[in-house]
Design a protein around this motif. Structure first.
Motif, PDB file in Angstrom:
ATOM      1  N   THR A  24       0.839  -1.201   0.000  1.00  0.00           N
ATOM      2  CA  THR A  24       0.000   0.000   0.000  1.00  0.00           C
ATOM      3  C   THR A  24       0.872   1.249   0.000  1.00  0.00           C
ATOM      4  O   THR A  24       0.633   2.190  -0.765  1.00  0.00           O
ATOM      5  CB  THR A  24      -0.909  -0.006   1.262  1.00  0.00           C
ATOM      6  OG1 THR A  24      -1.620  -1.242   1.277  1.00  0.00           O
ATOM      7  CG2 THR A  24      -1.879   1.145   1.255  1.00  0.00           C
ATOM      8  N   SER A  25       1.903   1.245   0.820  1.00  0.00           N
ATOM      9  CA  SER A  25       2.764   2.413   0.912  1.00  0.00           C
ATOM     10  C   SER A  25       3.526   2.637  -0.407  1.00  0.00           C
ATOM     11  O   SER A  25       3.668   3.772  -0.882  1.00  0.00           O
ATOM     12  CB  SER A  25       3.710   2.184   2.085  1.00  0.00           C
ATOM     13  OG  SER A  25       4.711   3.079   2.087  1.00  0.00           O
ATOM     14  N   VAL A  26       3.984   1.536  -1.024  1.00  0.00           N
ATOM     15  CA  VAL A  26       4.698   1.666  -2.301  1.00  0.00           C
ATOM     16  C   VAL A  26       3.742   2.170  -3.382  1.00  0.00           C
ATOM     17  O   VAL A  26       4.112   2.998  -4.223  1.00  0.00           O
ATOM     18  CB  VAL A  26       5.342   0.318  -2.706  1.00  0.00           C
ATOM     19  CG1 VAL A  26       5.861   0.353  -4.129  1.00  0.00           C
ATOM     20  CG2 VAL A  26       6.474  -0.030  -1.742  1.00  0.00           C
ATOM     21  N   PHE A  27       2.509   1.708  -3.343  1.00  0.00           N
ATOM     22  CA  PHE A  27       1.551   2.170  -4.351  1.00  0.00           C
ATOM     23  C   PHE A  27       1.275   3.671  -4.183  1.00  0.00           C
ATOM     24  O   PHE A  27       1.208   4.415  -5.168  1.00  0.00           O
ATOM     25  CB  PHE A  27       0.249   1.361  -4.269  1.00  0.00           C
ATOM     26  CG  PHE A  27      -0.762   1.825  -5.257  1.00  0.00           C
ATOM     27  CD1 PHE A  27      -0.561   1.619  -6.621  1.00  0.00           C
ATOM     28  CD2 PHE A  27      -1.894   2.517  -4.855  1.00  0.00           C
ATOM     29  CE1 PHE A  27      -1.470   2.090  -7.561  1.00  0.00           C
ATOM     30  CE2 PHE A  27      -2.811   2.985  -5.786  1.00  0.00           C
ATOM     31  CZ  PHE A  27      -2.601   2.768  -7.132  1.00  0.00           C
ATOM     32  N   GLU A  28       1.103   4.122  -2.926  1.00  0.00           N
ATOM     33  CA  GLU A  28       0.864   5.558  -2.686  1.00  0.00           C
ATOM     34  C   GLU A  28       2.053   6.376  -3.199  1.00  0.00           C
ATOM     35  O   GLU A  28       1.885   7.427  -3.801  1.00  0.00           O
ATOM     36  CB  GLU A  28       0.650   5.827  -1.187  1.00  0.00           C
ATOM     37  CG  GLU A  28      -0.687   5.314  -0.662  1.00  0.00           C
ATOM     38  CD  GLU A  28      -1.876   5.876  -1.440  1.00  0.00           C
ATOM     39  OE1 GLU A  28      -1.865   7.089  -1.724  1.00  0.00           O
ATOM     40  OE2 GLU A  28      -2.786   5.100  -1.799  1.00  0.00           O
ATOM     41  N   PHE A  29       3.260   5.864  -2.963  1.00  0.00           N
ATOM     42  CA  PHE A  29       4.485   6.528  -3.446  1.00  0.00           C
ATOM     43  C   PHE A  29       4.482   6.557  -4.982  1.00  0.00           C
ATOM     44  O   PHE A  29       4.804   7.564  -5.603  1.00  0.00           O
ATOM     45  CB  PHE A  29       5.688   5.754  -2.900  1.00  0.00           C
ATOM     46  CG  PHE A  29       7.019   6.277  -3.343  1.00  0.00           C
ATOM     47  CD1 PHE A  29       7.672   7.256  -2.612  1.00  0.00           C
ATOM     48  CD2 PHE A  29       7.636   5.782  -4.490  1.00  0.00           C
ATOM     49  CE1 PHE A  29       8.919   7.741  -3.012  1.00  0.00           C
ATOM     50  CE2 PHE A  29       8.867   6.259  -4.899  1.00  0.00           C
ATOM     51  CZ  PHE A  29       9.506   7.246  -4.159  1.00  0.00           C
ATOM     52  N   THR A  30       4.097   5.426  -5.568  1.00  0.00           N
ATOM     53  CA  THR A  30       4.051   5.327  -7.040  1.00  0.00           C
ATOM     54  C   THR A  30       3.130   6.394  -7.628  1.00  0.00           C
ATOM     55  O   THR A  30       3.448   7.026  -8.636  1.00  0.00           O
ATOM     56  CB  THR A  30       3.562   3.912  -7.433  1.00  0.00           C
ATOM     57  OG1 THR A  30       4.511   2.964  -6.948  1.00  0.00           O
ATOM     58  CG2 THR A  30       3.432   3.750  -8.938  1.00  0.00           C
ATOM     59  N   LYS A  31       1.984   6.604  -6.973  1.00  0.00           N
ATOM     60  CA  LYS A  31       1.026   7.589  -7.493  1.00  0.00           C
ATOM     61  C   LYS A  31       1.660   8.972  -7.592  1.00  0.00           C
ATOM     62  O   LYS A  31       1.346   9.742  -8.475  1.00  0.00           O
ATOM     63  CB  LYS A  31      -0.195   7.662  -6.555  1.00  0.00           C
ATOM     64  CG  LYS A  31      -1.099   6.471  -6.678  1.00  0.00           C
ATOM     65  CD  LYS A  31      -2.539   6.803  -6.331  1.00  0.00           C
ATOM     66  CE  LYS A  31      -2.760   6.761  -4.862  1.00  0.00           C
ATOM     67  NZ  LYS A  31      -4.139   6.701  -4.423  1.00  0.00           N
ATOM     68  N   ARG A  32       2.576   9.262  -6.678  1.00  0.00           N
ATOM     69  CA  ARG A  32       3.190  10.601  -6.679  1.00  0.00           C
ATOM     70  C   ARG A  32       4.449  10.685  -7.541  1.00  0.00           C
ATOM     71  O   ARG A  32       4.853  11.762  -7.928  1.00  0.00           O
ATOM     72  CB  ARG A  32       3.528  11.018  -5.242  1.00  0.00           C
ATOM     73  CG  ARG A  32       2.290  11.257  -4.393  1.00  0.00           C
ATOM     74  CD  ARG A  32       2.648  11.837  -3.041  1.00  0.00           C
ATOM     75  NE  ARG A  32       3.295  10.874  -2.171  1.00  0.00           N
ATOM     76  CZ  ARG A  32       2.638  10.021  -1.377  1.00  0.00           C
ATOM     77  NH1 ARG A  32       1.319  10.017  -1.371  1.00  0.00           N
ATOM     78  NH2 ARG A  32       3.291   9.166  -0.615  1.00  0.00           N
TER      79      ARG A  32
END
Ligand SMILES: C[S@@+](CC[C@H](N)C(=O)[O-])C[C@H]1O[C@@H](n2cnc3c(N)ncnc32)[C@H](O)[C@@H]1O
Length: 274
Positions: free
Chosen positions: A201-209
């Protein structure tokens, strides 16, 4: 008077039987043998630092997400001891061989970029940034940040090392985000899955940015995310809810180098839609 510690017979038996299983598995593991023989065959350099390097080699040999010339910015999340970073550095032209450790790490400096200059002055292309909780010996071409990826302050440290080359001012600078990050396995499945989900989840949130979308560089395909996970229905739900809507193509990979008995697998997500 204090007597020196002597392991009990039970401890000795337990230790020796689990050691035997481990030694047995290591001696039969073709990737362990390959790692050792790559050392012998590459004069003047070290071998791959991890068995995991062979998983990335295998996945990239098949899907070619590191080799295209327009791959310029690669982030390696959970990088220590450095096998994946060695592979990326090779594929981006920083070295022919896995590369050798150079200077001693300066543990006091979380933004040590001493590995950036290639040994022998060879320059590859692009920017490779790696992050891990643990220290990692330098690799030519790789900038390393020793930090907790899940800590809010780490994002700024990573961002500072990546050139923002968007022409239209839009968000996103990474062509490829690799995540082999994993917490220490506890043997408790629900705890391990929870930890894997928190990382995903944290990597995905980072990916979005930070992932580059195709439109920002006039490409057909946007950026690529390769993310490790542990198989579980909750992780499947994460894939369906978050990965599938945001990428053109999402597939499950289980490289041969990944042990069959392990729940570990990778999602290769190509074509970030933004
Ligand atoms: C399987 S190892 C990675 C191996 C690496 N790909 C290689 O080829 O050498 C997983 C790594 O994730 C790191 N890790 C786990 N949680 C982390 C976190 N919150 N922040 C940064 N690194 C983390 C661990 O320290 C460990 O080095």
């Amino acid at each position: 008077m204090l007597q020196p510690f002597r392991p009990s017979a039970i401890l000795l038996t337990k230790k020796s039987s689990s050691s035997k299983v481990w030694l047995n598995r290591q001696s039969r593991d073709p990737y362990v043998k390959l790692r050792v023989s790559s050392e012998a065959s590459v004069a003047g350099s070290t071998s791959y630092r991890s068995r995991s390097a062979f998983k990335l080699l295998e996945m990239d040999d098949k899907w070619h997400f590191l080799t295209p010339r327009d791959v310029n910015v690669v982030l390696d999340l959970g990088s220590a001891p450095g096998g994946w970073s060695q592979v990326v550095a090779q594929r981006l032209g920083w070295a022919d061989t896995p590369g050798s450790a150079t200077d001693e790490w300066d543990a006091a400096n979380p933004l040590d970029i001493s590995g950036f200059e290639s040994a022998g002055g060879r320059r590859g292309r692009g920017t490779i940034v790696a992050v891990d909780l643990l220290r990692m010996d330098p690799i030519p071409g790789v900038q390393f940040v020793q930090a907790d990826f899940l800590a809010p302050s780490t994002e700024g440290l990573l961002h500072a090392l990546v050139p923002d080359i968007d022409s239209d001012g839009g968000a996103g600078e990474a062509d490829v985000i690799l995540c082999d990050m994993a917490g220490n396995s506890t043997g408790n499945t629900s705890h391990d899955i929870e930890s894997s989900l928190a990382i995903c989840t944290s990597v995905f949130e980072f990916t979005k940015r930070h992932m580059r979308a195709a439109r920002s560089v006039g490409r057909e395909m946007g950026g690529v995310l390769l993310i490790k996970h542990f198989r579980h229905p909750l992780i499947d739900a994460f894939r369906t809810e978050h990965l599938v809507p945001h990428f053109r193509d999402v597939r499950y990979l289980k490289p041969n180098a990944s042990r069959t008995e392990s729940r570990e697998g990778y999602f290769l997500c190509r074509g970030w839609r933004g």
